[in-house]
Design an enzyme around this catalytic site. Structure first.
Site, PDB file in Angstrom:
ATOM      1  N   LYS A   1       0.781  -1.221   0.006  1.00 54.93           N
ATOM      2  CA  LYS A   1       0.246  -0.033  -0.276  1.00 54.93           C
ATOM      3  C   LYS A   1       0.958   1.111  -0.119  1.00 54.93           C
ATOM      4  CE  LYS A   1      -4.212   1.615   2.541  1.00 54.93           C
ATOM      5  NZ  LYS A   1      -4.973   1.649   3.892  1.00 54.93           N
TER       6      LYS A   1
ATOM      7  N   SER B   1      -9.667   2.127   2.429  1.00 54.45           N
ATOM      8  CA  SER B   1      -8.378   2.952   1.604  1.00 54.45           C
ATOM      9  C   SER B   1      -7.441   2.250   1.062  1.00 54.45           C
ATOM     10  CB  SER B   1      -7.760   3.973   2.730  1.00 54.45           C
ATOM     11  OG  SER B   1      -7.103   3.235   3.838  1.00 54.45           O
TER      12      SER B   1
ATOM     13  N   SER C   1     -10.995  -0.144   6.372  1.00 57.78           N
ATOM     14  CA  SER C   1      -9.871  -0.037   5.074  1.00 57.78           C
ATOM     15  C   SER C   1      -9.333  -1.107   4.478  1.00 57.78           C
ATOM     16  CB  SER C   1      -8.906   0.934   5.208  1.00 57.78           C
ATOM     17  OG  SER C   1      -9.118   2.326   5.262  1.00 57.78           O
TER      18      SER C   1
END
Length: 466
Positions: free
Chosen positions: A80, A155, A179
């Site tokens: 990420k 996210s 997320s």
């Protein structure tokens, strides 16, 4: 072998061990897939193709000499864009860090690389991971592989979309308000929010903050457990790191759910749920009952979760981002900072009392039930051009955060929670079910998720990409 990129990580490991496939060949297959469909979903935003091939060739050379690097030997992974990667651009989705290149790896990166994972690059995230819709000013929006006109969630939306599209077999993510779970639900993959401390952090400024955790994402529960076995485990850099070794997640998952006491909540105590989502998640209790679990619908009392989550979240944003130039922050981050600057000592004291009471009530709840099942998200994937969900089944949402309550109320519980594929709406959009366990019962959650996955096989359905 024509779809090598869609095998499970466990299956890929088997081929690598048997030397039927090399790490370089596996990496090349994923790089071709990225070239083929990566532009459609915009999931991997920084690609490290040359570095990945060099890493893979070194692993192949080592294996030729009899050296197996570790549990992730030769498996491609993308991290990420919130996760620091030494020598690889890490923007946090913010124009303020558009050219930022960290000097060191985050703990999950160090552990994955030491176990033999091959780094393909970075996955997209909203600015500083703010919100369950993955879009930012640097890279734009990540699109849902099942319908590229829809959101991939967030996210960790880049991670979820990359997995669903066959760009990587494993990915990391982080979760404060959903997320890891929301994008997994939106993209028909698996995301585990571990018990805080399972995957230790090393924050120099928020070491005691327990709402945000790192965790694994994958296309199958077994693959998520595989990654969890590597990235979890004690580290002295976190004051609440769990002492249990990560190898516990290498234990068998196929223990079944027969005799397990399951609580089913269709709305977490009265939250509005989109009818299409409600219809899909309503199948979950029957699946587990059919596997021998004792399933009971319950009325949940999560009162206090809303106030506690918003107070702690706001305080964290003021602490983490309050000194950044406000006019250069996106609207969501700026709003959170503004909310945080209003938090008082009395507010924090109230939030602590509320969260403590909720923790003790749920402790008693889990004396009666082994797991709780409920919706991950209250809505199916929404249009990618929409900033956030504004209403659910006729109920207006007061701000961009409110539609995520089914995920962030669970975040407050200090409990492990997984999203596992549960089916599709009539329009073909994925919907996940959330499986929640008592704190530190992460393996129980994974075993229940595995049983559900094997009984339903919803995760086997691939998106309509090239």
């Amino acid at each position: 072998m024509s779809e090598l990129f869609y095998l499970s990580a466990v299956e890929m490991l088997g081929l690598l061990r048997e030397r039927r496939v090399g790490a370089a060949e596996l990496t090349e297959a994923h790089l071709r897939r990225i070239e083929q469909v990566g532009g459609e979903v915009n999931a991997i935003v920084t690609l490290t193709a040359e570095r990945a091939l060099a890493e893979a060739r070194r692993l192949d050379e080592g294996l030729a000499r009899g050296h197996w690097q570790g549990p992730l030997h030769g498996l491609p992974i993308a991290f990420k864009d919130l996760t620091d990667t030494a020598g690889i651009r890490t923007t946090y989705g913010s124009p303020l860090f558009a050219d930022h290149v960290p000097a060191s790896d985050a703990l999950v990166v160090r552990r994955a690389r030491a176990a033999g994972a091959v780094t393909l690059g970075k996955t997209n995230t909203p600015e500083f991971g703010t919100g369950s819709h993955t879009v930012n000013e640097i890279f734009g929006a990540t699109r849902n592989p099942y319908d590229t006109a829809k959101s991939a969630g967030g996210s960790s939306g880049g991670a979820a979309a990359a997995l669903a599209a066959g760009l990587v077999p494993l990915a990391d993510g982080s979760d404060m308000g959903g997320s890891l779970r929301n994008p997994a639900s939106f993209c028909n993959v698996v995301g585990l929010r571990p018990t805080p401390g399972r995957v230790p952090d090393a924050s120099p400024t928020a070491a005691w903050f327990t709402l945000s955790v790192a965790g694994p994402m994958a296309r199958t529960v077994a693959d998520a457990a595989l990654l969890m076995s590597v990235i979890s485990g004690f580290a002295p850099t976190s004051p609440f790191a769990v002492r249990e070794d990560g190898s516990v997640f290498a234990a068998p998952l196929d223990t079944g759910v027969a005799g397990m006491r399951v609580a089913w909540s269709p709305d977490l105590g009265g939250l509005p749920v989109d009818p299409a989502t409600a219809a899909v998640t309503a199948r979950a209790p029957g699946v587990l009952a059919g596997l021998g679990a004792d399933v009971e619908q319950v009325e949940l009392d999560l009162s206090g979760a809303e106030d506690a989550f918003r107070t702690y979240r706001a305080w964290h944003y003021a602490s983490a981002f309050g000194e950044l130039p406000r006019d250069l922050l996106g609207a969501n981050v700026a709003w959170n900072v503004e909310q945080g600057l209003k938090v008082t000592g009395a507010d924090l004291a109230r939030a602590e009392r509320l969260r403590s009471g909720l923790f003790q009530r749920m402790n008693a709840f889990f004396d009666t039930y082994d797991i709780l099942i409920c919706p991950v998200s209250q809505v199916p994937p929404f249009p990618v051009g929409q900033r956030h969900v504004t209403e659910i089944d006729g109920t207006p949402m007061p701000d961009y955060l409110a539609w995520m309550r089914s995920a962030y109320w669970i975040s407050v519980l200090h409990a492990p929670a997984a999203s596992v594929p549960c089916g599709f709406t009539p329009e073909g959009l994925p919907v996940g079910v959330q499986i929640v366990g008592r704190p530190w019962a992460d393996l129980t959650v994974l075993r229940a998720a595995h049983a559900f996955e094997q009984a339903t096989r919803y995760g086997d359905r691939r998106p309509p990409l090239g």
